[in-house]
Design a protein around this motif. Structure first.
Motif, short mmCIF file in Angstrom:
data_model
loop_
_atom_site.label_atom_id
_atom_site.label_comp_id
_atom_site.label_asym_id
_atom_site.label_seq_id
_atom_site.Cartn_x
_atom_site.Cartn_y
_atom_site.Cartn_z
N VAL A 1 8.61 68.51 164.47
CA VAL A 1 7.43 69.32 164.73
C VAL A 1 7.00 70.00 163.44
CG1 VAL A 1 6.50 71.27 166.04
CG2 VAL A 1 8.14 69.72 167.11
N ASN A 2 5.71 70.01 163.17
CA ASN A 2 5.19 70.71 162.00
C ASN A 2 5.58 72.18 162.06
OD1 ASN A 2 3.68 68.62 160.63
ND2 ASN A 2 2.20 68.72 162.31
N VAL A 3 6.01 72.73 160.93
CA VAL A 3 6.42 74.13 160.88
C VAL A 3 5.97 74.74 159.56
CG1 VAL A 3 8.71 73.57 159.93
CG2 VAL A 3 8.37 75.74 161.13
N ILE A 4 5.60 76.01 159.61
CA ILE A 4 5.36 76.78 158.41
C ILE A 4 6.03 78.13 158.59
CG2 ILE A 4 3.09 77.58 159.23
CD1 ILE A 4 2.27 77.68 156.22
N SER A 5 6.66 78.63 157.54
CA SER A 5 7.42 79.87 157.61
C SER A 5 6.85 80.89 156.63
CB SER A 5 8.89 79.60 157.27
OG SER A 5 9.66 80.78 157.33
N CYS A 6 6.73 82.13 157.07
CA CYS A 6 6.22 83.20 156.21
C CYS A 6 7.37 83.93 155.55
CB CYS A 6 5.38 84.18 157.01
SG CYS A 6 4.56 85.41 155.97
N MET A 7 7.28 84.08 154.25
CA MET A 7 8.27 84.84 153.50
C MET A 7 7.85 86.31 153.44
SD MET A 7 10.57 82.52 152.74
CE MET A 7 10.25 81.83 154.37
N MET B 1 9.93 84.44 142.69
CA MET B 1 9.70 85.89 142.73
C MET B 1 10.01 86.53 144.08
SD MET B 1 9.06 88.30 140.65
CE MET B 1 8.37 87.41 139.23
N CYS B 2 9.91 85.81 145.18
CA CYS B 2 10.11 86.38 146.51
C CYS B 2 11.60 86.42 146.86
CB CYS B 2 9.35 85.57 147.55
SG CYS B 2 9.62 86.12 149.25
N PRO B 3 12.19 87.61 147.05
CA PRO B 3 13.62 87.72 147.38
C PRO B 3 13.99 87.01 148.67
CG PRO B 3 12.75 89.85 146.67
CD PRO B 3 11.58 88.94 146.86
N LEU B 4 13.13 87.12 149.70
CA LEU B 4 13.43 86.46 150.97
C LEU B 4 13.40 84.94 150.81
CD1 LEU B 4 13.98 86.50 153.99
CD2 LEU B 4 11.51 86.78 154.38
N ALA B 5 12.42 84.44 150.07
CA ALA B 5 12.32 83.00 149.85
C ALA B 5 13.56 82.47 149.13
CB ALA B 5 11.07 82.67 149.05
N LYS B 6 14.10 83.26 148.23
CA LYS B 6 15.30 82.85 147.50
C LYS B 6 16.47 82.63 148.46
CE LYS B 6 18.35 84.23 143.68
NZ LYS B 6 18.62 85.27 142.66
N ILE B 7 16.62 83.55 149.41
CA ILE B 7 17.70 83.45 150.39
C ILE B 7 17.49 82.23 151.29
CG2 ILE B 7 18.77 84.55 152.39
CD1 ILE B 7 18.02 87.27 151.06
N ILE B 8 16.28 82.10 151.82
CA ILE B 8 15.98 80.99 152.73
C ILE B 8 16.11 79.66 152.01
CG2 ILE B 8 14.20 79.92 154.18
CD1 ILE B 8 15.31 82.49 155.35
N ARG B 9 15.64 79.60 150.78
CA ARG B 9 15.71 78.36 150.00
C ARG B 9 17.15 77.89 149.85
NH1 ARG B 9 13.13 80.14 145.60
NH2 ARG B 9 15.02 80.55 144.40
N LYS B 10 18.05 78.81 149.53
CA LYS B 10 19.46 78.45 149.36
C LYS B 10 20.09 78.00 150.67
CE LYS B 10 23.92 80.10 147.64
NZ LYS B 10 24.64 79.47 148.76
N LYS B 11 19.80 78.72 151.74
CA LYS B 11 20.41 78.38 153.03
C LYS B 11 19.89 77.04 153.56
CE LYS B 11 21.74 83.04 154.40
NZ LYS B 11 23.18 82.74 154.43
N LEU C 1 4.62 80.33 153.24
CA LEU C 1 3.70 81.24 152.57
C LEU C 1 4.53 82.30 151.88
CD1 LEU C 1 0.33 82.66 153.45
CD2 LEU C 1 2.15 84.28 152.87
N TYR C 2 4.24 82.54 150.61
CA TYR C 2 4.98 83.54 149.85
C TYR C 2 4.07 84.15 148.80
CZ TYR C 2 5.27 80.46 145.76
OH TYR C 2 4.96 79.69 144.67
N SER C 3 4.56 85.19 148.15
CA SER C 3 3.80 85.85 147.08
C SER C 3 4.55 85.73 145.77
CB SER C 3 3.59 87.33 147.42
OG SER C 3 2.98 88.00 146.32
N THR C 4 3.80 85.45 144.71
CA THR C 4 4.40 85.40 143.37
C THR C 4 4.43 86.78 142.72
OG1 THR C 4 2.24 84.87 142.39
CG2 THR C 4 3.66 83.02 142.98
N GLU C 5 3.93 87.78 143.45
CA GLU C 5 3.91 89.14 142.93
C GLU C 5 5.30 89.76 142.96
OE1 GLU C 5 1.71 93.45 143.89
OE2 GLU C 5 1.47 91.73 145.22
N LYS C 6 5.66 90.45 141.90
CA LYS C 6 6.94 91.17 141.86
C LYS C 6 6.88 92.32 142.86
CE LYS C 6 10.13 93.63 138.80
NZ LYS C 6 10.35 94.15 137.42
#
Length: 226
Positions: A138-144, A165-175, A187-192
Motif C-alpha cells: 500500500v502506498n505510504v507517506i510518513s511525516c517527520m 538535518m531532521c533528528p526524527l528522520a535520522k532515527i526512522i532512517r536507521k530503524k 515529508l521533512y524539513s532541512t531547517e536546523k
C-alpha cells in the motif's frame, strides 16, 4: 457535484470521480494530520480511516485545524469526522480511538486502503504503520518532525534515505534500514531545529499546516496520476 466543480474544471470530472472511489487511512489527527484530512476532503476523497487516541487540548489551539475553544475535550477523530462530512456529505469516515502499538495494529486491514498517511509522533507507532503498509503493498507517506521549525520553504518530500538535518528522520532512517525496508517517501524539513529555553514541544501553526497540505497534495497527485 457542485462542491467540486472548480476542481473538475482544473483536472476533469473523471479524476474527481476517481477520488470518490479512493480510501485513505490517516494516522494521527493533529497539527499535520488534520490538514491532511482537510486537503483530501476538499478534493473529494470518498472514504477515510481516522486513527488517534487523543482529545483536543487547549495547547492545540495554536496549530490544529480542529482545535477551537468549543472542541476542547472532544475526541480528535470525532471532531475530524464531523468536519470531513460537513465538507463532503457523501464521505464515509471510520474512526479508531487507539494509540497504535503491536497489540492493536492487527485491528487495521491495511490492504483495503489506497494510501496510508503516517502523521504520528511516536517512533514505535510510525515503524509499525510503515512496515504494515509496505507488507501489504500500500502506498505510504510518513511525516517527520515539524516542531522547533519556522521556515516552511525548507519542507521537502523525498525518500527517507535522502533526509538530512531532521533528528526524527535520522532515527526512522536507521530503524528502517535495520528492517531492510526501502522506498519510503517522507515529508521533512532541512531547517536546523530552533534552540529553545524549554524541552517542551515548541511549534508555530504554519509548519504543520503546510506540511499536512503538502502531504495531501502528494497523495492526491499519486492517486490521480496528476
Amino acid at each position: 457535484m457542485e462542491e467540486f466543480v472548480r476542481l473538475e474544471n482544473l483536472i476533469g470530472k473523471d479524476k474527481v470521480a476517481l477520488f470518490g472511489t479512493k480510501k485513505v487511512a490517516i494516522f494521527g489527527i493533529g497539527g499535520v494530520g488534520g490538514y491532511v484530512c482537510e486537503g483530501l476532503a476538499r478534493c473529494g476523497v470518498g472514504e477515510f480511516l481516522l486513527v488517534d487516541f487523543d482529545s483536543v487540548a487547549k495547547s492545540n489551539l495554536n496549530r490544529q485545524i480542529i482545535a477551537t475553544n468549543k472542541t476542547i475535550g472532544n475526541k480528535k477523530v470525532d471532531i475530524m469526522k464531523e468536519r470531513i462530512q460537513s465538507i463532503n456529505q457523501e464521505a464515509i469516515v471510520e474512526c479508531l480511538d487507539i494509540c497504535v502499538n503491536d497489540t492493536n495494529i492487527n485491528l487495521i486491514d491495511f490492504a483495503k486502503y489506497d494510501f496510508v498517511v503516517d502523521a504520528i509522533d511516536m517512533v514505535s507507532s510510525k515503524l509499525l504503520i510503515i512496515e504494515n503498509a509496505k507488507r501489504n503493498n500500500v502506498n505510504v507517506i510518513s511525516c517527520m518532525g515539524t516542531g522547533k521549525k519556522l521556515d516552511p520553504y525548507q519542507l521537502k518530500i523525498s525518500d527517507i534515505s535522502k533526509t538530512q538535518m531532521c533528528p526524527l528522520a535520522k532515527i526512522i532512517r536507521k530503524k528502517l534500514k535495520d528492517k531492510n525496508i526501502k522506498g519510503v517517501p517522507v515529508l521533512y524539513s532541512t531547517e536546523k531545529p530552533k534552540e529553545t529555553k524549554t524541552k517542551d514541544i515548541a511549534s508555530i501553526m504554519f509548519i504543520p499546516a503546510i506540511a499536512g497540505l503538502l502531504i495531501a497534495n502528494y497523495v492526491i497527485t499519486k492517486l490521480g496520476d496528476l
